[in-house]
Design an enzyme around this catalytic site. Structure first.
Site, short mmCIF file in Angstrom:
data_model
loop_
_atom_site.label_atom_id
_atom_site.label_comp_id
_atom_site.label_asym_id
_atom_site.label_seq_id
_atom_site.Cartn_x
_atom_site.Cartn_y
_atom_site.Cartn_z
N LYS A 131 0.81 -1.21 0.00
CA LYS A 131 0.00 0.00 0.00
C LYS A 131 0.84 1.26 0.00
O LYS A 131 0.35 2.35 -0.28
CB LYS A 131 -0.95 0.02 1.20
CG LYS A 131 -1.81 -1.22 1.32
CD LYS A 131 -2.54 -1.54 0.04
CE LYS A 131 -3.17 -2.92 0.07
NZ LYS A 131 -2.23 -4.03 0.20
N SER A 477 -4.69 -11.08 -2.18
CA SER A 477 -3.28 -10.74 -2.32
C SER A 477 -2.84 -10.90 -3.76
O SER A 477 -3.41 -11.70 -4.51
CB SER A 477 -2.45 -11.66 -1.42
OG SER A 477 -1.09 -11.61 -1.75
#
Length: 574
Positions: A131, A477
């Site tokens: 992120k 993911s």
């Protein structure tokens, strides 16, 4: 170049360094050892996501020192600061993952606030984990001061009994361990060799996907995002980035000159061509939002539909990021895509040249098979596909790279949290042919839109990865493989159809046609919606609660503020 000729008349730092009224401000700068000459130069924020949480970030502070030397060599004054990171591999599979996507906003916000508060003129941002890459790029576009992005580099692959492995293999080993395929000693051996160096997860998971995006979108220097973290050449890229940002100040080249609609399309193209992480479909709309550009999940999916899959990278393929770098790097990939009409060559980049000009001297490497020519792809359509249907009116996303079966239909088995589903998988309380549904894990309902790698990896470890499907209003993911559909919208927490389905409802997914449907009539869905009640999360205070109050839909990037289209002033022009 000589940055001393740059006037501060229009630079933000004039507010803290110029004129008699700023004597108190300058006194603080003198206290830190700056000279009058350094104070008179442009002030360049050097932001890193350094921490000791994971190998992704551990080298960033060291790399930042090379950036500062580059800035100083070009007669700028670097000012280093750090922001947070939440590392997904460690946050995965428990409540900590609720912090992950929230951290993207905190990174962007904290970089903005530091830059605004101290009136820095430019930004070089270093990021490592998932992120932090989009968070840093979002801050650059939001602030719109001359900026360069630096990826800290990928980890080297582990070696286990003669084969390359990554952290994905460790997650899947947990599933193998749960069914007795491997024992305690073998699991320990795998976990101890999978991550042998500093750097971000080595395959085309989210970090390397967004690093590829950074070069393709034009915010990073060519080749800089491919070099692994331990390679000494990273310091040359870092030094060069520090020098180059001073040139961007002189030429007044800003992120919004670079991050255009065409550049975003280029970014989506490289995601699909590399079989990249589905999380890019969340982060690209968020970056676009900072520039005031409408570029949502369906816009991303439209690019995916027409892009060939050409990079044979894990988790769907054979190779890791280090292999692609040594084969020719991200420019090799971009060169063949450009030559065959899949990229816009006229987009400006941080080199001060267009993408096509950057590619002029890139030669094809025939002695490698990591990247295929775009006219001879692994598959004709991309490695990531967008879906839409009565189960996901606002869309969903699936990674199909490496998959042979692109259709699935079966009865639903519903879970209202990841923990419920993971427990069922661990106990083998599911059946082949089912569609496992994990809901109330969206941006608002989670809150935080968790990734489900622990569950999907356990399924693969049990040998069931191709025998069930899994859908969620949360995320997957970049390491996820199999028929796993994420970002289903609207999410369950706001009354989306995924919150209305029941065990046994038949769900059909077609990644060829791009559809996801539940065998229920509109009338039945409407009837169920009347009896649906919003659920309260167990986060009623703190940062995660605050996030849930403002976050929007996954379709638009799960953003938390109105964005560039609504701003009434730009920081760069204060």
């Amino acid at each position: 170049m000589d940055a001393r000729v740059i006037s501060k008349a229009k630079l933000p730092s004039r507010h803290v360094t110029v004129g008699p009224a700023r004597a108190p401000h300058r006194s603080y700068l003198y206290a830190m050892g700056l000279s009058a000459a350094e104070i008179a130069q442009p002030l360049v924020g050097v932001a890193s996501c350094w921490n000791e949480a994971a190998p992704c970030n551990i080298s960033l502070m060291r790399q930042a020192q090379a950036v500062k030397k580059g800035v100083a060599a070009a007669n700028g004054t670097p000012r280093e600061f750090c922001t947070i990171t939440v590392t997904d591999g460690i946050a995965m599979g428990h409540q900590g993952m609720k912090s992950s996507l929230v951290s993207r906003e905190v990174i962007a916000d904290s970089v903005e606030l530091t830059m605004r508060g101290h009136c820095y003129d430019a930004l070089v941002g270093l990021a490592g984990c998932d992120k932090s890459l989009p968070g840093m790029m979002m801050a650059m576009v939001r602030l719109n001061v001359p900026s360069i992005f630096i990826y800290g580099g990928s980890i080297l692959p582990g070696s286990y009994r003669g084969r390359q492995i990554t952290v994905q293999d460790v997650f899947e080993a947990v599933g193998q361990h749960s069914v007795g395929t491997i024992g305690d000693a073998e699991l320990l051996e795998i976990e101890q060799v999978a991550c042998p160096s500093a750097g971000s997860c080595g395959a085309q998971f989210t970090a390397n996907t967004m690093a590829t995006v950074a070069e393709a979108i034009g915010l990073a220097l060519p080749y800089s995002c491919g070099a692994p973290a331990p390679y000494e050449m990273r310091d040359r890229f870092n030094f060069a980035s520090g020098e180059k940002v001073m040139e961007l100040i002189a030429k007044n080249i800003r992120p919004r000159d670079i991050v255009t609609r065409k550049a975003l399309e280029n970014a989506a193209t490289v995601v699909s061509a590399t079989g990249g992480s589905t999380n890019a479909a969340l982060h690209l709309p968020a970056i676009a939002h900072e520039a005031g550009i409408k570029f949502d999940l369906f816009d991303v999916a439209a690019i995916f539909e027409k892009t060939p899959y050409i990079a044979d990278l894990k988790p769907g393929g054979k190779y890791v990021a280090k292999d692609m770098f040594e084969a020719g790097g991200i420019p090799l990939l971009m060169k063949t895509l450009l030559d065959h009409g899949y990229l816009h060559g006229d987009c400006m980049t941080v080199t001060g040249r267009t993408l096509a000009e950057n590619m002029e001297h890139v030669s094809w490497n025939d002695s490698q098979d990591v990247v295929r020519p775009a006219n001879r792809p692994i598959t004709k359509t991309g490695g990531v596909v967008g879906l839409k249907g009565n189960l996901a009116p606002e869309g969903a996303i699936v990674k199909v790279a490496g998959m042979s079966e692109l259709k699935f239909s079966g009865p639903a088995r519903c879970f209202d949290s990841e923990e419920e589903c993971f427990e069922a998988v661990t106990q083998r309380n599911y059946r082949e042919g089912e569609v496992l549904v994990i809901r109330y894990e969206g941006p608002r309902g989670g809150p935080g839109m968790r990734e489900m790698l622990s569950t999907t990896a356990a399924l693969y470890g049990q040998g069931m990865g191709g025998k069930v499907a899994l859908i969620t209003d949360g995320r997957f993911s970049g390491a996820t493989r199999g028929f796993c559909i994420g970002h289903v919208g609207p999410e369950a927490a706001v009354g989306g159809p995924i919150g209305l389905i029941k065990n046994g409802d038949v769900i059909s997914i077609d990644a060829v046609k791009g559809t996801i449907e539940v065998a229920l009539s509109d009338a039945e869905l409407a009837a169920r919606a009347k009896s649906w009640k919003a659920r309260k999360t167990d986060y009623q205070s703190g940062a995660i609660w605050k996030y849930a109050q403002t976050v929007g839909s996954a379709r638009d990037g799960a953003v938390t503020h109105p964005g560039g289209a609504k701003e009434t002033h730009c920081y760069a022009d204060i």
